[in-house]
Write a protein that holds these residues in place. Sequence first.
Motif, PDB file in Angstrom:
ATOM      1  N   PHE A  75       0.894  -1.288  -0.019  1.00 22.09           N
ATOM      2  CA  PHE A  75      -0.225   0.028  -0.012  1.00 22.09           C
ATOM      3  C   PHE A  75       0.927   1.112   0.037  1.00 22.09           C
ATOM      4  N   ASN A  90       3.289   0.417   3.050  1.00 19.28           N
ATOM      5  CA  ASN A  90       3.036  -0.744   3.910  1.00 19.28           C
ATOM      6  C   ASN A  90       2.982  -2.078   3.329  1.00 19.28           C
ATOM      7  N   LEU A 138     -10.491  -7.608   2.812  1.00 22.39           N
ATOM      8  CA  LEU A 138      -9.871  -6.270   2.329  1.00 22.39           C
ATOM      9  C   LEU A 138     -11.380  -5.589   1.908  1.00 22.39           C
ATOM     10  N   LEU A 166      -3.148   4.591  -2.422  1.00 22.08           N
ATOM     11  CA  LEU A 166      -3.989   5.246  -1.283  1.00 22.08           C
ATOM     12  C   LEU A 166      -4.000   6.497  -1.568  1.00 22.08           C
ATOM     13  N   LEU A 210      -5.352   3.396   6.037  1.00 26.61           N
ATOM     14  CA  LEU A 210      -5.497   2.212   6.362  1.00 26.61           C
ATOM     15  C   LEU A 210      -6.055   1.742   7.703  1.00 26.61           C
ATOM     16  N   TYR A 261      -6.660  -1.373  10.098  1.00 29.45           N
ATOM     17  CA  TYR A 261      -6.623  -2.906   9.923  1.00 29.45           C
ATOM     18  C   TYR A 261      -6.541  -3.373  11.574  1.00 29.45           C
ATOM     19  N   LEU A 298      -9.858  -4.777   7.584  1.00 27.88           N
ATOM     20  CA  LEU A 298      -8.659  -4.203   6.799  1.00 27.88           C
ATOM     21  C   LEU A 298      -9.548  -3.440   5.684  1.00 27.88           C
ATOM     22  N   ALA A 339      -9.187  -0.050   3.265  1.00 32.51           N
ATOM     23  CA  ALA A 339      -8.363   0.874   2.590  1.00 32.51           C
ATOM     24  C   ALA A 339      -8.929   2.008   1.885  1.00 32.51           C
TER      25      ALA A 339
END
Length: 589
Positions: free
Chosen positions: A310, A358, A391, A413, A421, A423, A496, A498
Motif C-alpha cells: 500500500f 506498508n 479487504l 492510497l 489504512l 487494520y 482491513l 483501505a
Amino acid sequence: MRRSAVLLALVVLVVAGAVAPAVAQNDDGGAAARNLTLEELTPGGEKPANAPDSIRQNGQYGEFAVKTLPTGLLVDEAEDSNSWRYMQPGETVKRNHLQLWSKRAYGVPEEDYVVEVAHYQVGQKTVTHEDGTTSQQRAAVNVTTYSRSVTFAGGYDYAEIDLREHYDDRVRTVMCVRGPTDPSCLRNPTDTRWTFYHASSQATLPVETNSAGARLGWGMLSLLFPFFISTVFTLYGGRKAVEKAKAGPQISAIWWVLTAVVGMFFVVLAWDWMSATLIRAPYLVSAAGGILLGVIAVEWFGRTTYGAGFLQFQLADGFDPTDPDAVEEAAKEAEEAEEAEEDGDPKDAPGVLKARFNVAKFARGDTGERSAIRKGIRRFWARARGATSDLEVEGNMQTRIEVDGPIEELYLLDPEDEAPLDYQPEHHALEWPDLITYDEEGNRQLHPVPYIAGIAALGFSYGIGSLAAGTGLLGLLVGSVLLFAFKIAQPRDGKLHANLAPIHYHHAVGSMLTHARGLADAKSWDDWFRNYTESEAESHADRRDLLDDRSESQMGKLFDRYVGTGTDEAPVRNGHSGREDGEEAPADD
C-alpha cells in the motif's frame, strides 16, 4: 579347541574374582525386622571432620563412602562413569543399586564386611500403658531388612549394593556396615550408617523379551502403528484447517528454536515423570512424533500467501505553479539555494515528495476475496474457525498496480487521507457461559448445563489419561486445553479497510513518471527548477503580450471604423442630435 575355550573361561573367572569384590546376599527373617523400633532405625552415622556428608570412618585410617547414580536423559550408566556422585543428606535414591566405596592402605590383605539394609515407613501403632490406657504413637511399619556380604581389597575398592524395588511408593532406608562377627548395626546403631529415601524410577525397570519376533511385534504395535495413525489424522485435519483458514499458521523460525530448547530443558528436568509415563505408555512417543510431523507438513505446504503493498504519496513544502506569487517566491528560494551551494552549503529545492509504504500478507479465497494473513497459531486457529480480515476498499480497484518483485499487488492510497489504512487482525474473545441470567421481568434463571458438561468432560479426560497413559493429570491437561480452545475462546472477525486513491490516479502517476524522463538530462534539481521557473515566467510574459496585442488590435479596428485611415473623409457626427451635417430635421407631426 574346546579345551582352550574352557581354560580361557576359567582364567577370566579367576581374574574377575581376584579383581571384583565378592557380594553375597542374605535375607533376614520377617520377625526380626518387625522388632526394630523407630528409635533404632532413625539415627544416622557420623562423618569425620571436614569430610563430605557420605564419608564414614573405617578404623583408624580407613573410610567408607556411598555413591549414587542419578536418573536422567544424559546420564552415563557405566560402573566407572563420571555420573556417579556422593550421596547427599536426605537424598532419594531412584535406582535399585548404589556403590559402597572403601579406602584403605595399599598392600593390606582383603577384609570381609557385612552391609545391612532396612526399608520402613513411619506410621502409627497402639501402645498399651501400665494403667491399662492406650495411645497412638509414631512407629516404624512395613519394615524389611536384608544384608550383603562384601570383600574389599587394599587401596580404593567398591562394591555394588542391590536394593529392593519400590516402584509404587517411597520408603525410608537405613544402611550400615559392620564386621562379620560384630552385632547387628541396625539394632545397635554405630557411626557407619547412612539414612536416605528409596523410590525406584520407572526408567530403571528392565525390559525383557522372549524372542526377536516378540520385540519386533512390540515395536510395531507400540511405535509404528500409533505413529501412522496420528500422522494421518493430523495431516487430514491440518489440510481441512488450512483450506478454511486460507493459509497455514506460518510459525516463525524463532518459535521452533525456542520450543526445541524449552523441550530439551523439560525433558532433562522432568525426566523421571516423563520416563515413568512413557514407559507405561510407549505409544505416546510415536503419537507425539506423528502429530509433530503432521504440523510440520501443514506448516510447510500451507504457505499460500503473497505480498501486497500500500503506497501513499504526499507532497510537503510544495508550491502552486499556476500562482505567479508562489512561482516568484520559489524562484527566490532557488536563487538562495544556488548561492548557498556556491558557498559550500547546499540546500534542497522546494517541494519534497514523500511516500508511506506498508506491506501485508494476503490470501485469496474461493470467491476472489482478499484476506489479510497474520502469523501465529492463535490467528490461524481463529481463521480455521471462520474468522477473517477481508479487504474492504473505498475507491476504485483500478488503482491496483501489477508489480514484479517480492510483492504481487500494489495499491495507491488517497494522498489526502492521514490514516488511509485501518487494520485489525482476527482474534479470539473469552466467553464464559453465564450460570445465572435475568429476563426482562427480573426473574433469575439458572443455566447449569454448560458447567456440568464441562466438569463431566474434564472427568472423562482424567479417566482416559489414567487408563491410556497411567497419569490422569496428563489427560486432564489435554482435556482442559481442548475445552478452552473450542468452547471458551470464540473467534472474532477482523477488518482491513483501505481508502484508495481516486480513479485514474495511477494514470496521473504514470504521467508524472513519463515527465520525469525529461529530468534525466538536467544537471541538478536547481537547474531544472531554474529552467522551470524561467519557462513559467516566459509563459506569463507571452500571455501578457497576447493580451496587449489583442487590446491593440481591437483599438485599431475601432479607430479605422470611426476615424478612418484612407482618402475618403470620415463621416462627421453631430454630437447633439446624432445627425450628419446637412441633414434636415424631421417635421413634427
